[in-house]
Design an enzyme around this catalytic site. Structure first.
Site, short mmCIF file in Angstrom:
data_model
loop_
_atom_site.label_atom_id
_atom_site.label_comp_id
_atom_site.label_asym_id
_atom_site.label_seq_id
_atom_site.Cartn_x
_atom_site.Cartn_y
_atom_site.Cartn_z
CG ASP A 8 -1.99 -1.05 1.17
OD1 ASP A 8 -2.09 -1.74 0.14
OD2 ASP A 8 -2.73 -1.19 2.17
CG ASP A 130 -12.31 -3.11 -0.59
OD1 ASP A 130 -11.97 -4.21 -1.06
OD2 ASP A 130 -11.71 -2.05 -0.83
#
Length: 261
Positions: A8, A130
């Site tokens: 990330d 998600d």
């Protein structure tokens, strides 16, 4: 089952968040490319890279950082975070990204998915869902969808999507174990190929997920557990933390383009 390390990127650095909370971030390395090299040298067959800044703003803030990773590695790299237009996808695929992950746009602009699949292979276009308590979250997990996670998956399936990356937000970055039941429920209802994500803490979690292969769960994205050295054979990461450095000589054969999609 394919294990995919996650990187990330926020403000150009390699970070990990807790449950997607930008106020709960830990910086692991200043240069994400170095992190990518570490995971490659530990025999990663694919990498999952997310531009967290883009997830919030919709602007490809860390594009050059991602370009460096793709140019350095000899394995497929999938990229997500703030990809909301046809041009964004073209730009990433143009630098050698193997597949792009469409998240928020799958909810807000499903026509984009149809347009992408009319031009690119389904192996290059995947949808990321998600979810928290079965409800998809979008725009950096700051807004909720009006439909259930599996309902969104079925809509994407109608458009020609073959794979979903499913993240259980309640588990992401918590180091409390994988969301086995939520992933099983989703995979059974979706009837698609699924990459699981969120909460993997140990090899036991990986073994549990393997039992879901019969429902299409064939791969898993692992983040914080790798960064916290929860698995054996992570000597390279230990060496880097101790200032011993790394090199770019890969000892395993190139698998770019050979990964199972």
């Amino acid at each position: 089952m394919l294990i995919i390390p996650a990187i990330d990127i926020k403000d150009g650095k390699c970070v990990r968040l807790t449950r997607g909370d930008f106020d709960q971030q830990k910086i692991y390395l200043d240069n994400p490319r170095d992190m990518a090299i570490i995971w490659r040298k530990q025999n990663a067959k694919m990498l999952h890279v997310v531009d967290l800044d883009a997830a919030l703003t919709g602007t490809m803030v860390n594009f050059e950082k991602i370009r460096e990773i793709v140019a350095t590695l000899d394995i497929p790299v999938q990229v997500g975070g703030g990809i909301r237009s046809f041009e964004d996808v073209e730009r990433y695929l143009g630098i050698g990204v193997s597949r792009v992950v469409i998240g928020s746009a799958a909810v807000t602009n499903p026509q984009l998915i149809a347009e992408l699949l009319a031009t690119f292979s389904p192996s290059q276009i995947v949808v990321g869902i998600d979810a928290e308590n079965g409800i998809p979250k979008i725009k950096g997990w700051t807004e909720s969808s009006s439909m259930q996670d599996y309902e969104l998956a079925l809509e994407m399936k109608k458009l020609g999507v073959k794979r979903i990356i499913y993240t259980d937000i309640s588990r992401d970055g918590m180091m409390q174990g994988v969301g086995y039941e939520s992933t099983r429920r989703f995979a059974m209802k979706a009837g698609m190929r699924v990459t699981a994500s969120g909460g993997v803490t140990s090899s036991d979690d990986l073994k549990k997920l393997q039992t879901l292969e019969q429902y299409g769960v064939d791969s898993v994205i692992v983040g914080k557990a790798l960064y916290e050295s929860n698995f054996p054979c992570q000597q390279l990461w230990y060496n880097y933390e101790k200032g011993m450095g790394i090199d770019c000589n890969f000892t395993t054969a190139s698998v770019r383009g050979k990964c199972c999609f």
